[in-house]
Write a protein that holds these residues in place. Structure first.
Motif, PDB file in Angstrom:
ATOM      1  N   ALA A  14      29.939  24.135  50.577  1.00  0.00           N
ATOM      2  CA  ALA A  14      29.229  25.190  51.279  1.00  0.00           C
ATOM      3  C   ALA A  14      27.674  25.133  50.765  1.00  0.00           C
ATOM      4  O   ALA A  14      27.667  24.641  49.624  1.00  0.00           O
ATOM      5  CB  ALA A  14      29.773  26.447  50.840  1.00  0.00           C
ATOM      6  N   GLU A  86      28.812  26.144  56.248  1.00  0.00           N
ATOM      7  CA  GLU A  86      29.442  27.208  55.557  1.00  0.00           C
ATOM      8  C   GLU A  86      30.985  26.894  55.990  1.00  0.00           C
ATOM      9  O   GLU A  86      31.230  25.965  56.745  1.00  0.00           O
ATOM     10  CB  GLU A  86      29.165  28.520  56.307  1.00  0.00           C
ATOM     11  CG  GLU A  86      27.748  28.758  56.443  1.00  0.00           C
ATOM     12  CD  GLU A  86      27.207  30.019  57.241  1.00  0.00           C
ATOM     13  OE1 GLU A  86      28.254  30.295  58.260  1.00  0.00           O
ATOM     14  OE2 GLU A  86      26.218  30.296  57.272  1.00  0.00           O
ATOM     15  N   PRO A  87      31.795  27.490  55.141  1.00  0.00           N
ATOM     16  CA  PRO A  87      33.352  27.380  55.339  1.00  0.00           C
ATOM     17  C   PRO A  87      33.805  27.833  56.715  1.00  0.00           C
ATOM     18  O   PRO A  87      34.892  27.093  57.308  1.00  0.00           O
ATOM     19  CB  PRO A  87      34.027  28.232  54.159  1.00  0.00           C
ATOM     20  CG  PRO A  87      33.081  28.495  53.186  1.00  0.00           C
ATOM     21  CD  PRO A  87      31.588  28.336  53.834  1.00  0.00           C
ATOM     22  N   SER A 128      34.319  26.257  50.000  1.00  0.00           N
ATOM     23  CA  SER A 128      33.418  27.210  49.228  1.00  0.00           C
ATOM     24  C   SER A 128      33.446  27.013  47.842  1.00  0.00           C
ATOM     25  O   SER A 128      33.976  26.142  46.944  1.00  0.00           O
ATOM     26  CB  SER A 128      34.217  28.665  49.534  1.00  0.00           C
ATOM     27  OG  SER A 128      35.499  28.625  49.059  1.00  0.00           O
TER      28      SER A 128
END
Length: 128
Positions: A14, A86-87, A128
């Motif tokens: 991330a 982002e995840p 993440s």
């Protein structure tokens, strides 16, 4: 029919960045829409970025300010620069070419039609 070959996917943490590439052959007409879609497991395919014939760019709200679509006409290559990943960006990413009007490609629920040519996809995984 246009042949599309994507590359550049991979696994990142991330906050990281990736740049996807899509080579089109034969060369696409200037008036055609070129776009990036993505599809996560269990979800519908969605448009994330569209480049239309006059150079206008449209993005899905979820990627605005983080992703940039561009094209190198000399190389007939479409790019997607993805920053601040982002995840939730984890998905298979597909390059697409379609006929106008281009704004329909970014609308929720549009997953392509008889007029859409697709690449084979490249996987992006964000941890993440």
């Amino acid at each position: 029919q246009v042949q599309l070959v994507e590359s550049g996917g991979g696994s990142v943490q991330a906050g990281g960045s990736l740049r996807l590439s899509c080579v089109a052959s034969p060369k696409t007409y200037q008036s055609m829409c070129m776009a990036w879609f993505r599809q996560a497991p269990g979800k519908e395919r969605e448009g994330v970025a569209v480049l239309d014939g006059d150079g206008s760019k449209t993005y899905a709200d979820s990627v605005k300010g983080r992703f940039t679509i561009s094209k190198d006409n000399a190389k007939n290559t479409l790019y997607l620069q993805m920053n601040s990943l982002e995840p939730e960006d984890t998905a298979m990413y597909f390059c697409a070419v379609d006929i106008p009007p281009c704004d329909r490609l970014i609308k929720p629920g549009y997953g392509g039609s008889w007029s859409t040519d697709w690449g084979q996809g490249t996987q992006v995984t964000v941890s993440s």
